[in-house]
Enzyme design. Sequence first.
Site, PDB file in Angstrom:
ATOM      1  N   HIS A 156       0.435   0.957 -13.191  1.00  0.00           N
ATOM      2  CA  HIS A 156       1.279  -0.199 -13.535  1.00  0.00           C
ATOM      3  C   HIS A 156       2.724   0.280 -13.702  1.00  0.00           C
ATOM      4  CE1 HIS A 156       2.156  -4.181 -15.119  1.00  0.00           C
ATOM      5  NE2 HIS A 156       2.919  -3.571 -15.999  1.00  0.00           N
ATOM      6  N   ILE A 171      -7.792  -9.706 -11.056  1.00  0.00           N
ATOM      7  CA  ILE A 171      -8.348  -9.169 -12.306  1.00  0.00           C
ATOM      8  C   ILE A 171      -9.837  -8.904 -12.066  1.00  0.00           C
ATOM      9  CG2 ILE A 171      -8.752  -9.636 -14.766  1.00  0.00           C
ATOM     10  CD1 ILE A 171      -5.803  -9.754 -14.252  1.00  0.00           C
ATOM     11  N   LEU A 172     -10.330  -7.758 -12.493  1.00  0.00           N
ATOM     12  CA  LEU A 172     -11.760  -7.470 -12.352  1.00  0.00           C
ATOM     13  C   LEU A 172     -12.493  -8.007 -13.577  1.00  0.00           C
ATOM     14  CD1 LEU A 172     -11.463  -3.824 -10.982  1.00  0.00           C
ATOM     15  CD2 LEU A 172     -12.187  -5.850  -9.694  1.00  0.00           C
ATOM     16  N   ASN A 197      -5.952   2.177 -12.943  1.00  0.00           N
ATOM     17  CA  ASN A 197      -4.898   1.342 -12.356  1.00  0.00           C
ATOM     18  C   ASN A 197      -3.546   2.016 -12.575  1.00  0.00           C
ATOM     19  OD1 ASN A 197      -3.581  -1.070 -11.322  1.00  0.00           O
ATOM     20  ND2 ASN A 197      -3.123  -1.639 -13.449  1.00  0.00           N
ATOM     21  N   GLY A 226       0.779  -1.236   0.000  1.00  0.00           N
ATOM     22  CA  GLY A 226       0.000   0.000   0.000  1.00  0.00           C
ATOM     23  C   GLY A 226       0.808   1.283   0.000  1.00  0.00           C
ATOM     24  N   THR A 227       2.006   1.258  -0.640  1.00  0.00           N
ATOM     25  CA  THR A 227       2.761   2.523  -0.666  1.00  0.00           C
ATOM     26  C   THR A 227       2.084   3.548  -1.576  1.00  0.00           C
ATOM     27  OG1 THR A 227       4.242   1.781  -2.434  1.00  0.00           O
ATOM     28  CG2 THR A 227       4.965   1.397  -0.165  1.00  0.00           C
TER      29      THR A 227
HETATM   30  C1  GRF Z   1       3.177  -0.845  -7.608  1.00  0.00           C
HETATM   31  O1  GRF Z   1       4.392  -0.969  -8.290  1.00  0.00           O
HETATM   32  C2  GRF Z   1       2.054  -0.653  -8.599  1.00  0.00           C
HETATM   33  O2  GRF Z   1       2.427   0.042  -9.744  1.00  0.00           O
HETATM   34  C3  GRF Z   1       1.686  -2.066  -8.951  1.00  0.00           C
HETATM   35  O3  GRF Z   1       1.873  -2.801  -7.756  1.00  0.00           O
HETATM   36  C4  GRF Z   1       2.787  -2.132  -6.904  1.00  0.00           C
HETATM   37  C5  GRF Z   1       2.049  -1.922  -5.622  1.00  0.00           C
HETATM   38  O4  GRF Z   1       2.742  -1.351  -4.607  1.00  0.00           O
HETATM   39  N1  GRF Z   1       0.383  -2.148  -9.543  1.00  0.00           N
HETATM   40  P1  GRF Z   1       2.005  -0.789  -3.323  1.00  0.00           P
HETATM   41  O5  GRF Z   1       1.089  -1.882  -2.746  1.00  0.00           O
HETATM   42  O6  GRF Z   1       1.252   0.453  -3.673  1.00  0.00           O
HETATM   43  O7  GRF Z   1       3.145  -0.519  -2.365  1.00  0.00           O
END
Ligand code: GRF
Length: 201
Positions: A109, A92-93, A107, A17-18
């Site tokens: 990525h 996946i939704l 999202n 959850g960063t």
């Molecule tokens: C991030 O790199 C994001 O782009 C990807 O998964 C990772 C999640 O990190 N979808 P966090 O849980 O937000 O720390």
Amino acid sequence: MDINSPIRIGVLVSGGGTNLQALIDSQREKILRTGEVSLVLSSSRNAYALIRAQEAGVPSIVAEGSSREDIILQAVREHNIKLLVLAGYIKILSEDFLEQVGIPVINIHPSLLPKYGGKGYYGLRVHEAVLANQESYSGATVHYVDATPDGGEIIAQEQVEVYPDDTPESLQKRIMENVEWKLLPQVIEELAKKIRDEESL
Ligand code: GRF
């Protein structure tokens, strides 16, 4: 509804959850001000993101197992969510869910999509593949979610340089710190403004 009340955002998480934390922090810094993180939905009860939500005083719901999409749909309605953000959400939704939810879903990525997106490209695997192919640049992409994994319309993208001595971990860290944690709040603020403008028409 009061025209000044913030656009309520639901954040879907699965792990650390960063990116959620970046949204919470950007709200404190007033970078994110038209939108507000109002609900966190986690695909795992063990996600550290849930602790981040609790510490920030944001309500959270665990949506596990085969009924998780029903739980999310119900929560979106009950909490009057206007934008759903996938931030490290690993499920996946379904097409069905996306049709029914009726609000934008986005999202983030960690690659320059369409490169290194889709099935199998998650976590460190993305960065391992970028290094294996000796790419000079990587980055992150915010995109709308449709039923193809990482395949929806691109909203914003930013790049970083790949260094010769990068490891998957160092590249991941640089992309998160320099791109993801900044780009996601900025994009969400713009989308929240758009949603508010549409509501006031
Ligand atoms: C991030 O790199 C994001 O782009 C990807 O998964 C990772 C999640 O990190 N979808 P966090 O849980 O937000 O720390």
